[in-house]
Motif scaffolding. Sequence first.
Motif, short mmCIF file in Angstrom:
data_model
loop_
_atom_site.label_atom_id
_atom_site.label_comp_id
_atom_site.label_asym_id
_atom_site.label_seq_id
_atom_site.Cartn_x
_atom_site.Cartn_y
_atom_site.Cartn_z
N ALA A 176 0.81 -1.22 0.00
CA ALA A 176 0.00 0.00 0.00
C ALA A 176 0.84 1.27 0.00
CB ALA A 176 -0.91 0.00 1.23
N LEU A 177 2.16 1.16 0.18
CA LEU A 177 2.99 2.36 0.31
C LEU A 177 3.17 3.09 -1.01
CD1 LEU A 177 6.06 1.59 2.60
CD2 LEU A 177 4.17 3.14 3.05
N THR A 178 3.01 4.43 -0.98
CA THR A 178 3.28 5.24 -2.16
C THR A 178 4.59 5.99 -1.96
OG1 THR A 178 2.19 7.19 -1.25
CG2 THR A 178 0.79 5.61 -2.45
N ALA A 179 5.11 6.58 -3.06
CA ALA A 179 6.33 7.39 -2.96
C ALA A 179 6.14 8.53 -1.96
CB ALA A 179 6.71 7.92 -4.34
N ALA B 14 10.13 10.16 10.27
CA ALA B 14 9.47 9.64 11.48
C ALA B 14 10.04 8.31 11.94
CB ALA B 14 7.97 9.50 11.22
N VAL B 15 11.11 7.86 11.28
CA VAL B 15 11.69 6.54 11.62
C VAL B 15 13.17 6.73 11.92
CG1 VAL B 15 10.06 5.20 10.25
CG2 VAL B 15 12.15 6.07 9.18
N PRO B 16 13.82 5.75 12.59
CA PRO B 16 15.26 5.87 12.84
C PRO B 16 16.04 6.11 11.54
CG PRO B 16 14.35 4.04 14.07
CD PRO B 16 13.25 4.54 13.18
N ALA C 154 4.45 4.77 12.89
CA ALA C 154 3.88 5.99 12.32
C ALA C 154 2.66 5.66 11.46
CB ALA C 154 4.93 6.71 11.47
N ARG C 155 2.67 4.50 10.85
CA ARG C 155 1.59 4.08 9.94
C ARG C 155 0.97 2.79 10.46
NH1 ARG C 155 1.26 5.57 4.54
NH2 ARG C 155 -0.40 4.04 4.56
N ALA D 106 3.29 12.81 21.30
CA ALA D 106 3.65 12.56 19.90
C ALA D 106 3.06 11.25 19.39
CB ALA D 106 5.17 12.55 19.76
N GLY D 107 2.38 10.52 20.27
CA GLY D 107 1.80 9.25 19.85
C GLY D 107 2.61 8.08 20.41
#
Length: 325
Positions: free
Chosen positions: A56-59, A68-70, A260-261, A311-312
């Motif tokens: 499902a990931l888009t550019a 949002a990731v290491p 994050a997703r 921040a979640g």
Amino acid sequence: MAEGRGQDAMIETLHVEIGHGRPACSMDVLTIGAARIVRIPDIDRIEWPATALFGALTAEDLRAAAGAVPAGTVDAEAATLLLSFNSYLVQTPDFTALIDAGVGNGKERLDRPAWHRRAGPFLDLLDGLGVRPDAVDIVVNTHLHADHVGWNTVLGDAGWQPTFPRARYVAPRAEFDHWNRLQQAEPPAPVLHGAFADSVLPLRKAGCLDLVGPTFEIAPGLRFEPAAGHSPGMCVVRLTLDAASVLFTADVLHHPLQFARRDLVSNFCADAKMARDTRDRLLEENTGTGTILAPYHFPSPAFGRLVQDAAGLRFVPLPMSSAAA
Ligand SMILES: [Zn+2]
């Protein structure tokens, strides 16, 4: 599990020379009281096409996720995600166990080039830790996918045989039953890229495979907990020590991007809704508890805790110190 237990836990990075002109490998070592837990990557830091993992990931998603990731775990330009394949060594005064068993060496995986006929240093790394194959008491397969069972077996004169000759191998019964039904199907087709035949059935033949239920005490302080969804009978493994609890999360999560997703489930999950529900439940149960997570596919630093704040929900890696060996 009270908040604060094991809060001083740190990861030590161990660099092991494996010789034969090959580069040193890095392993993460977590020492908690008398227990030692080591991340032994069978494959470390491999770039994986992002949509091959999360269709499902888009550019645009990748560009948004990169911040949002290491650092280094998402390459938005190349559209790749950084993955590792981590077996975990658990040594306590009571037992020596391996949690999941990587891809293995010399296996025919024609439709998975990164896994095909590998010649990786996994046993050398174990040896560098002072662990000979006959010192391993227990091998746990959280599920029976090909990248979790490879080191169950090595090729001997009589074919594929258990790598760890004294070990009791433990796997969820629901996993075995599911894949075994497919193995019996007519016409026969390779099950799990051939891994069921070369990495699981030889254990059955040798009489060293224990098939157990999803809430099973494997050894003192080491338990299966149910986590089906990614595969039909997958379990996670909890190690409960006096000072901390460590949860080996298998394929409940594949990449730090999934914090994050939260909607993302991998293309390899058998039941997307069940996989998402299982993951949400486990994240909720283990947030703010002090539980240390040990995910199978995260690159180093793979040990961390779940923290919920403004921040979640975040995965916060344990602090690292460095030492050479
Ligand atoms: Zn899997």
